[in-house]
Design an enzyme around this catalytic site. Structure first.
Site, PDB file in Angstrom:
ATOM      1  N   PRO A 100      66.869  28.533  27.836  1.00  0.00           N
ATOM      2  CA  PRO A 100      66.981  27.960  29.193  1.00  0.00           C
ATOM      3  C   PRO A 100      66.919  28.971  30.335  1.00  0.00           C
ATOM      4  O   PRO A 100      66.140  28.797  31.258  1.00  0.00           O
ATOM      5  CB  PRO A 100      68.337  27.248  29.164  1.00  0.00           C
ATOM      6  CG  PRO A 100      68.598  26.969  27.733  1.00  0.00           C
ATOM      7  CD  PRO A 100      67.966  28.099  26.965  1.00  0.00           C
ATOM      8  N   THR A 130      61.571  31.130  31.158  1.00  0.00           N
ATOM      9  CA  THR A 130      61.387  31.540  32.556  1.00  0.00           C
ATOM     10  C   THR A 130      62.679  32.195  33.031  1.00  0.00           C
ATOM     11  O   THR A 130      63.721  31.529  33.091  1.00  0.00           O
ATOM     12  CB  THR A 130      61.084  30.319  33.452  1.00  0.00           C
ATOM     13  OG1 THR A 130      59.928  29.663  32.946  1.00  0.00           O
ATOM     14  CG2 THR A 130      60.827  30.738  34.892  1.00  0.00           C
ATOM     15  N   LYS A 205      54.735  33.680  37.395  1.00  0.00           N
ATOM     16  CA  LYS A 205      55.280  32.327  37.214  1.00  0.00           C
ATOM     17  C   LYS A 205      56.118  31.913  38.443  1.00  0.00           C
ATOM     18  O   LYS A 205      55.989  30.807  38.964  1.00  0.00           O
ATOM     19  CB  LYS A 205      56.130  32.327  35.939  1.00  0.00           C
ATOM     20  CG  LYS A 205      57.053  31.161  35.749  1.00  0.00           C
ATOM     21  CD  LYS A 205      56.402  29.999  35.066  1.00  0.00           C
ATOM     22  CE  LYS A 205      57.344  28.814  34.991  1.00  0.00           C
ATOM     23  NZ  LYS A 205      56.724  27.599  34.578  1.00  0.00           N
TER      24      LYS A 205
HETATM   25  P1  NAD Z   1      65.707  23.158  26.589  1.00  0.00           P
HETATM   26  O1  NAD Z   1      67.022  23.215  27.267  1.00  0.00           O
HETATM   27  O2  NAD Z   1      65.120  21.832  26.221  1.00  0.00           O
HETATM   28  O3  NAD Z   1      65.760  24.029  25.229  1.00  0.00           O
HETATM   29  C1  NAD Z   1      66.450  25.231  25.099  1.00  0.00           C
HETATM   30  C2  NAD Z   1      66.888  25.385  23.649  1.00  0.00           C
HETATM   31  O4  NAD Z   1      67.549  26.641  23.525  1.00  0.00           O
HETATM   32  C3  NAD Z   1      67.887  24.306  23.195  1.00  0.00           C
HETATM   33  O5  NAD Z   1      67.449  23.739  21.981  1.00  0.00           O
HETATM   34  C4  NAD Z   1      69.193  25.074  23.011  1.00  0.00           C
HETATM   35  O6  NAD Z   1      70.023  24.560  21.990  1.00  0.00           O
HETATM   36  C5  NAD Z   1      68.678  26.451  22.675  1.00  0.00           C
HETATM   37  N1  NAD Z   1      69.647  27.524  22.933  1.00  0.00           N
HETATM   38  C6  NAD Z   1      70.335  27.747  24.057  1.00  0.00           C
HETATM   39  N2  NAD Z   1      71.126  28.853  23.914  1.00  0.00           N
HETATM   40  C7  NAD Z   1      70.914  29.299  22.653  1.00  0.00           C
HETATM   41  C8  NAD Z   1      71.420  30.390  21.909  1.00  0.00           C
HETATM   42  N3  NAD Z   1      72.308  31.244  22.411  1.00  0.00           N
HETATM   43  N4  NAD Z   1      70.993  30.555  20.649  1.00  0.00           N
HETATM   44  C9  NAD Z   1      70.077  29.697  20.109  1.00  0.00           C
HETATM   45  N5  NAD Z   1      69.554  28.647  20.771  1.00  0.00           N
HETATM   46  C10 NAD Z   1      69.964  28.455  22.026  1.00  0.00           C
HETATM   47  O7  NAD Z   1      64.690  23.986  27.530  1.00  0.00           O
HETATM   48  P2  NAD Z   1      63.095  23.800  27.635  1.00  0.00           P
HETATM   49  O8  NAD Z   1      62.760  22.666  28.539  1.00  0.00           O
HETATM   50  O9  NAD Z   1      62.509  23.877  26.267  1.00  0.00           O
HETATM   51  O10 NAD Z   1      62.727  25.133  28.462  1.00  0.00           O
HETATM   52  C11 NAD Z   1      62.791  26.413  27.895  1.00  0.00           C
HETATM   53  C12 NAD Z   1      62.284  27.422  28.907  1.00  0.00           C
HETATM   54  O11 NAD Z   1      60.952  27.102  29.281  1.00  0.00           O
HETATM   55  C13 NAD Z   1      63.103  27.454  30.206  1.00  0.00           C
HETATM   56  O12 NAD Z   1      63.269  28.780  30.603  1.00  0.00           O
HETATM   57  C14 NAD Z   1      62.246  26.664  31.195  1.00  0.00           C
HETATM   58  O13 NAD Z   1      62.456  27.070  32.538  1.00  0.00           O
HETATM   59  C15 NAD Z   1      60.852  26.996  30.701  1.00  0.00           C
HETATM   60  N6  NAD Z   1      59.840  25.972  31.015  1.00  0.00           N
HETATM   61  C16 NAD Z   1      60.107  24.651  30.780  1.00  0.00           C
HETATM   62  C17 NAD Z   1      59.137  23.690  31.071  1.00  0.00           C
HETATM   63  C18 NAD Z   1      59.409  22.221  30.837  1.00  0.00           C
HETATM   64  O14 NAD Z   1      58.629  21.389  31.310  1.00  0.00           O
HETATM   65  N7  NAD Z   1      60.460  21.858  30.100  1.00  0.00           N
HETATM   66  C19 NAD Z   1      57.898  24.074  31.604  1.00  0.00           C
HETATM   67  C20 NAD Z   1      57.644  25.429  31.803  1.00  0.00           C
HETATM   68  C21 NAD Z   1      58.631  26.369  31.504  1.00  0.00           C
END
Ligand code: NAD
Length: 333
Positions: A100, A130, A205
């Site tokens: 995240p 990000t 980004k």
């Molecule tokens: P999300 O919250 O759906 O997934 C994050 C995952 O990380 C979760 O499964 C969580 O359990 C895991 N996690 C958190 N802390 C952890 C730890 N210490 N150890 C192991 N696992 C851990 O987030 P997302 O939507 O998949 O986004 C991820 C990244 O991508 C972010 O930085 C976001 O800004 C970026 N991003 C997201 C999108 C989008 O549309 N969702 C688009 C572009 C970029």
């Protein structure tokens, strides 16, 4: 006749040989490594699809996430799992993370039982979360002390692009590490862009998303004003999109419901890119601007507007919902 056919064949074989040589030459020149054992940390909305796309390309994948059901989902698809990041790091040649935000990424790499404490020498670390460019640069320099290699490669494209394997990766790091990572990133994306040293993927980004937020707010303002003046939104879209006001938000992602059929605004602002993620990226741009003393008056205002939108209950909506927010505000006043 015979001579001509023979000639054609020779020419064809020659062309084939030339193409093959060029391909080998490119591989040799780049010296790109081939990896098979990959570790993936962070199986959320984005990471789960990205990891599945690696499995589809026959990579040997080990996964780790705090969320057990996310892990089981990947194990059912063919991955192995580890009980913490350190355990996973001992087994693999490349580690990809999709987490995240800043603190999650710092904890996973530099914390107790983190990646740096256990990964084998020369392992390639790819963070696609990000985060602040400074976080990427700090981890890269600590990784170097452990004889590990680090690149930042945040993505644009959202959940559907993650699912379809059509993400854009913006990569910061050494050109050698970029070459080594490219074929892996190509299993998850369709555009892999080299942006410069470590942190420059994140810089690209953040700048892009700040501009996107500003242009979306501007589009929403113009279309709301037009309608208040009595102008039909479709007529305005026709004018703007063939005039100097045209931008991605007006042309391909219009925030007014009913102008474009397949965008979030026409589906009650469901799906797409959430206001919470946009506010997060604007917060990162804000910190970077303070640090570098770059004035971003519109970026700062966009950050405030998106935080206010979230406080008004739009946290689960696509970021184009700013149009509804402005409409509501005008109705109140
Ligand atoms: P999300 O919250 O759906 O997934 C994050 C995952 O990380 C979760 O499964 C969580 O359990 C895991 N996690 C958190 N802390 C952890 C730890 N210490 N150890 C192991 N696992 C851990 O987030 P997302 O939507 O998949 O986004 C991820 C990244 O991508 C972010 O930085 C976001 O800004 C970026 N991003 C997201 C999108 C989008 O549309 N969702 C688009 C572009 C970029």
């Amino acid at each position: 006749m015979l001579k001509s056919r023979k000639g054609n064949t020779c020419y064809f074989q020659h062309t084939q040989f030339k193409c093959h040589s060029l391909y080998l030459y490119k591989l040799e020149r780049k010296g790109a490594k081939r990896y098979s054992k990959i570790g993936f940390i962070g199986l959320g909305n984005m990471g789960s699809h990205m990891a599945k796309n690696l499995l589809k390309k026959s990579y040997n994948l080990t996964v780790y996430d705090l969320n057990k059901s996310a892990v089981m989902n990947l194990v059912e698809a063919g991955a192995s799992c580890a009980s913490n990041a350190a355990e996973m790091s001992k087994e693999v040649e490349v580690i990809i993370s999709m987490l995240p935000s800043n603190q999650h990424v710092l904890d996973i790499y530099t914390g107790e039982n983190g990646v740096l404490s256990a990964a084998k020498k020369n392992v390639l670390l790819i963070d696609s979360s990000t985060v602040d460019p400074l976080v990427s640069q700090s981890i890269a320099s600590q990784a170097q002390k452990h004889s590990l290699r680090f690149i930042d490669s945040p993505v644009s494209g959202g959940v559907n692009a993650a699912k379809d394997g059509t993400l854009t990766f913006m990569v910061g790091g050494s050109s050698t590490d970029f070459d080594d990572a490219k074929s892996i990133l190509e299993a998850m994306g369709s555009r892999i862009v080299y942006c410069g040293n470590v942190g420059m993927g994140q810089a690209a980004k953040l700048c892009n998303n700040m501009l996107l937020a500003i242009s979306m707010i501007g589009t929403a303002e113009a279309f709301n004003l037009g309608q208040k003046l009595g102008l039909d939104a479709k007529v305005l879209a026709n004018i703007v999109n063939s005039s100097s006001g045209r931008c991605w938000s007006s042309d391909l992602y219009n925030p007014v419901p009913g102008i474009l059929p397949n965008v979030p605004s026409s589906k009650n602002y469901e799906g797409g890119f959430g206001t919470t993620l946009m506010a997060k990226d604007l917060g990162l741009a804000q910190s970077a601007a303070i640090r570098t003393q770059a004035p971003i008056p519109l970026g700062s205002l966009a950050h405030q507007i998106y935080r206010t939108i979230i406080a008004h209950g739009f946290s689960n909506k696509d970021f184009s919902v700013v149009y509804e927010f402005l409409k509501g505000k005008n109705e109140e006043t």
